[in-house]
Design a protein around this motif. Structure first.
Motif, PDB file in Angstrom:
ATOM      1  N   LYS A   2       0.633  -0.963   0.126  1.00  0.00           N
ATOM      2  CA  LYS A   2       0.144  -0.041  -0.118  1.00  0.00           C
ATOM      3  C   LYS A   2       0.834   0.859  -0.384  1.00  0.00           C
ATOM      4  O   LYS A   2       0.411   2.258   0.441  1.00  0.00           O
ATOM      5  N   LYS A   3       2.224   1.079   0.187  1.00  0.00           N
ATOM      6  CA  LYS A   3       2.971   2.417   0.338  1.00  0.00           C
ATOM      7  C   LYS A   3       3.648   2.778  -1.451  1.00  0.00           C
ATOM      8  O   LYS A   3       3.125   2.169  -1.595  1.00  0.00           O
ATOM      9  N   PRO A   4       4.048   4.045  -1.401  1.00  0.00           N
ATOM     10  CA  PRO A   4       4.175   4.467  -2.496  1.00  0.00           C
ATOM     11  C   PRO A   4       5.074   3.869  -2.866  1.00  0.00           C
ATOM     12  O   PRO A   4       6.429   3.916  -2.623  1.00  0.00           O
ATOM     13  N   LEU A   5       4.895   3.130  -4.785  1.00  0.00           N
ATOM     14  CA  LEU A   5       5.533   2.518  -5.625  1.00  0.00           C
ATOM     15  C   LEU A   5       6.816   3.729  -5.719  1.00  0.00           C
ATOM     16  O   LEU A   5       6.151   4.977  -5.938  1.00  0.00           O
ATOM     17  N   MET A  39       4.385  10.646  13.442  1.00  0.00           N
ATOM     18  CA  MET A  39       3.951  11.541  12.632  1.00  0.00           C
ATOM     19  C   MET A  39       4.534  11.122  11.136  1.00  0.00           C
ATOM     20  O   MET A  39       5.254  11.757  10.433  1.00  0.00           O
ATOM     21  N   VAL A  40       3.943  10.606  10.496  1.00  0.00           N
ATOM     22  CA  VAL A  40       3.597   9.832   8.896  1.00  0.00           C
ATOM     23  C   VAL A  40       2.730   9.214   8.615  1.00  0.00           C
ATOM     24  O   VAL A  40       2.205   9.686   9.905  1.00  0.00           O
ATOM     25  N   GLU A  41       2.931   8.791   7.332  1.00  0.00           N
ATOM     26  CA  GLU A  41       1.437   8.689   6.587  1.00  0.00           C
ATOM     27  C   GLU A  41       1.222   8.029   7.301  1.00  0.00           C
ATOM     28  O   GLU A  41       1.880   6.490   7.807  1.00  0.00           O
ATOM     29  N   GLU A  42      -0.407   7.357   7.358  1.00  0.00           N
ATOM     30  CA  GLU A  42      -1.099   5.747   8.182  1.00  0.00           C
ATOM     31  C   GLU A  42      -0.343   4.674   7.193  1.00  0.00           C
ATOM     32  O   GLU A  42      -0.304   3.758   8.622  1.00  0.00           O
ATOM     33  N   LYS A  43      -0.289   4.969   6.570  1.00  0.00           N
ATOM     34  CA  LYS A  43       0.791   3.830   5.476  1.00  0.00           C
ATOM     35  C   LYS A  43       2.174   3.215   6.324  1.00  0.00           C
ATOM     36  O   LYS A  43       2.364   1.964   6.253  1.00  0.00           O
ATOM     37  N   ASP A 102       5.480   0.668   9.886  1.00  0.00           N
ATOM     38  CA  ASP A 102       7.050  -0.042  10.565  1.00  0.00           C
ATOM     39  C   ASP A 102       7.565   1.215  11.601  1.00  0.00           C
ATOM     40  O   ASP A 102       8.963   0.214  11.476  1.00  0.00           O
ATOM     41  N   LEU A 103       6.835   1.906  12.109  1.00  0.00           N
ATOM     42  CA  LEU A 103       7.431   2.207  13.242  1.00  0.00           C
ATOM     43  C   LEU A 103       8.361   1.690  14.727  1.00  0.00           C
ATOM     44  O   LEU A 103       7.775   0.465  14.539  1.00  0.00           O
ATOM     45  N   PRO A 104       9.486   1.653  15.117  1.00  0.00           N
ATOM     46  CA  PRO A 104      10.056   3.147  14.756  1.00  0.00           C
ATOM     47  C   PRO A 104      11.294   2.590  13.677  1.00  0.00           C
ATOM     48  O   PRO A 104      11.605   1.701  13.961  1.00  0.00           O
ATOM     49  N   TYR A 105      11.920   3.659  12.828  1.00  0.00           N
ATOM     50  CA  TYR A 105      12.808   3.095  12.142  1.00  0.00           C
ATOM     51  C   TYR A 105      13.671   4.226  11.769  1.00  0.00           C
ATOM     52  O   TYR A 105      13.167   5.520  12.066  1.00  0.00           O
ATOM     53  N   GLU A 158      26.689   8.196   3.168  1.00  0.00           N
ATOM     54  CA  GLU A 158      27.703   7.668   1.586  1.00  0.00           C
ATOM     55  C   GLU A 158      27.996   6.549   1.419  1.00  0.00           C
ATOM     56  O   GLU A 158      28.670   5.883   1.732  1.00  0.00           O
ATOM     57  N   LEU A 159      27.926   6.257   0.397  1.00  0.00           N
ATOM     58  CA  LEU A 159      28.736   4.619  -0.568  1.00  0.00           C
ATOM     59  C   LEU A 159      29.712   4.714  -1.126  1.00  0.00           C
ATOM     60  O   LEU A 159      30.620   6.487  -0.845  1.00  0.00           O
ATOM     61  N   GLU A 160      30.513   4.175  -0.844  1.00  0.00           N
ATOM     62  CA  GLU A 160      32.265   3.952  -1.314  1.00  0.00           C
ATOM     63  C   GLU A 160      32.095   5.066  -2.758  1.00  0.00           C
ATOM     64  O   GLU A 160      33.459   5.601  -2.414  1.00  0.00           O
ATOM     65  N   GLU A 161      31.474   5.337  -2.937  1.00  0.00           N
ATOM     66  CA  GLU A 161      31.802   5.920  -4.768  1.00  0.00           C
ATOM     67  C   GLU A 161      31.386   7.300  -4.345  1.00  0.00           C
ATOM     68  O   GLU A 161      31.394   8.047  -5.159  1.00  0.00           O
ATOM     69  N   GLY A 162      31.265   7.701  -2.775  1.00  0.00           N
ATOM     70  CA  GLY A 162      30.691   8.567  -3.177  1.00  0.00           C
ATOM     71  C   GLY A 162      29.703  10.054  -3.620  1.00  0.00           C
ATOM     72  O   GLY A 162      29.799  11.187  -2.826  1.00  0.00           O
ATOM     73  N   ILE A 163      28.942   9.008  -3.259  1.00  0.00           N
ATOM     74  CA  ILE A 163      27.497   9.934  -3.865  1.00  0.00           C
ATOM     75  C   ILE A 163      26.892   8.937  -2.299  1.00  0.00           C
ATOM     76  O   ILE A 163      27.230   8.104  -1.423  1.00  0.00           O
ATOM     77  N   ARG A 164      25.895  10.018  -1.825  1.00  0.00           N
ATOM     78  CA  ARG A 164      24.834  10.357  -0.644  1.00  0.00           C
ATOM     79  C   ARG A 164      23.319   9.644  -1.249  1.00  0.00           C
ATOM     80  O   ARG A 164      23.140  10.290  -1.893  1.00  0.00           O
ATOM     81  N   MET A 165      22.986   8.818  -0.473  1.00  0.00           N
ATOM     82  CA  MET A 165      21.020   8.124  -0.078  1.00  0.00           C
ATOM     83  C   MET A 165      20.665   7.930   0.704  1.00  0.00           C
ATOM     84  O   MET A 165      20.877   7.660   1.724  1.00  0.00           O
ATOM     85  N   MET A 166      18.922   8.876  -0.065  1.00  0.00           N
ATOM     86  CA  MET A 166      18.721   8.697   1.487  1.00  0.00           C
ATOM     87  C   MET A 166      17.924   6.696   1.353  1.00  0.00           C
ATOM     88  O   MET A 166      17.772   6.689   0.568  1.00  0.00           O
ATOM     89  N   THR A 167      17.814   6.455   2.730  1.00  0.00           N
ATOM     90  CA  THR A 167      17.353   5.648   2.674  1.00  0.00           C
ATOM     91  C   THR A 167      16.911   4.931   3.718  1.00  0.00           C
ATOM     92  O   THR A 167      17.077   5.136   4.967  1.00  0.00           O
ATOM     93  N   ARG A 168      16.600   4.048   4.520  1.00  0.00           N
ATOM     94  CA  ARG A 168      16.022   3.141   5.874  1.00  0.00           C
ATOM     95  C   ARG A 168      17.268   2.133   6.692  1.00  0.00           C
ATOM     96  O   ARG A 168      18.121   1.351   5.468  1.00  0.00           O
ATOM     97  N   ILE A 169      17.948   2.756   7.805  1.00  0.00           N
ATOM     98  CA  ILE A 169      18.784   1.199   8.085  1.00  0.00           C
ATOM     99  C   ILE A 169      17.789  -0.502   8.756  1.00  0.00           C
ATOM    100  O   ILE A 169      16.768   0.258   9.217  1.00  0.00           O
ATOM    101  N   VAL A 170      18.152  -1.061   8.133  1.00  0.00           N
ATOM    102  CA  VAL A 170      17.267  -2.032   8.314  1.00  0.00           C
ATOM    103  C   VAL A 170      17.649  -3.535   9.112  1.00  0.00           C
ATOM    104  O   VAL A 170      18.841  -3.879   9.139  1.00  0.00           O
ATOM    105  N   ASP A 171      17.626  -4.236   9.675  1.00  0.00           N
ATOM    106  CA  ASP A 171      18.063  -6.144  10.352  1.00  0.00           C
ATOM    107  C   ASP A 171      18.450  -5.069  11.701  1.00  0.00           C
ATOM    108  O   ASP A 171      19.534  -5.686  11.932  1.00  0.00           O
ATOM    109  N   CYS A 172      18.311  -4.006  11.870  1.00  0.00           N
ATOM    110  CA  CYS A 172      18.880  -4.003  13.567  1.00  0.00           C
ATOM    111  C   CYS A 172      18.310  -2.322  14.118  1.00  0.00           C
ATOM    112  O   CYS A 172      17.207  -2.122  13.337  1.00  0.00           O
ATOM    113  N   LYS A 173      18.064  -2.322  15.634  1.00  0.00           N
ATOM    114  CA  LYS A 173      17.325  -1.708  16.342  1.00  0.00           C
ATOM    115  C   LYS A 173      17.685  -0.204  15.794  1.00  0.00           C
ATOM    116  O   LYS A 173      18.870   0.072  15.277  1.00  0.00           O
TER     117      LYS A 173
END
Ligand SMILES: [Zn+2]
Length: 139
Positions: free
Chosen positions: A6-9, A75-79, A83-86, A92-107
């Motif tokens: 149900k989340k945005p694609l 303060m996130v949309e219902e959908k 997932d909260l909290p996340y 920053e990738l090894e290649e030097g670029i920055r990306m917005m993402t989620r950190i998963v598989d840990c608290k």
């Protein structure tokens, strides 16, 4: 997927299709200018450095480091509430670029700035896969 997603694609554009196709194959690729070799993220039609439209793709190692992050508690949309909290981060990738993402598989509270992370892929629908990052496993 047993339940409907149900989340945005991702909103794909002709110039970002390759990124999503690679993600589907569990590969992280970075748009790269063939003229000046600038690594580009997010994908664009023209190189932001030299305005060339001669752009290609190169596979990233998938290794990155947490540049900054925030723990999303509310303060996130219902959908997104299930997932909260996340931990929402810029890595920053090894290649030097920055990306917005989620950190998963840990608290979320275990995430810290400078933490080594690696890409992990989550197939969200038959057509789309999202890259997230998880703590790096060394060795
Ligand atoms: Zn360029």
């Amino acid at each position: 997927m047993s339940t409907e997603y149900k989340k945005p694609l991702p909103a794909t554009q002709p110039w970002s299709e390759e990124f999503w196709k690679a993600a589907k194959l569990h590969k992280l690729v970075i748009q790269t200018c063939k003229k000046c070799n600038t690594k580009i993220f997010y994908p664009r039609k023209f190189c932001p450095n030299c305005w060339s439209s001669d752009l290609g793709w190169s596979e990233a190692t998938g290794k990155a480091r947490v540049y900054t992050f925030t723990i999303t508690m509310d303060m996130v949309e219902e959908k997104f509430k299930e997932d909260l909290p996340y931990a929402l981060a810029i890595v920053e990738l090894e290649e030097g670029i920055r990306m917005m993402t989620r950190i998963v598989d840990c608290k979320p509270e275990d995430v810290y700035i400078g933490m080594d992370v690696q890409v992990v892929f989550e197939d969200i629908t038959d057509d789309y896969t999202l890259p997230f990052f998880k703590p790096a496993t060394n060795g």
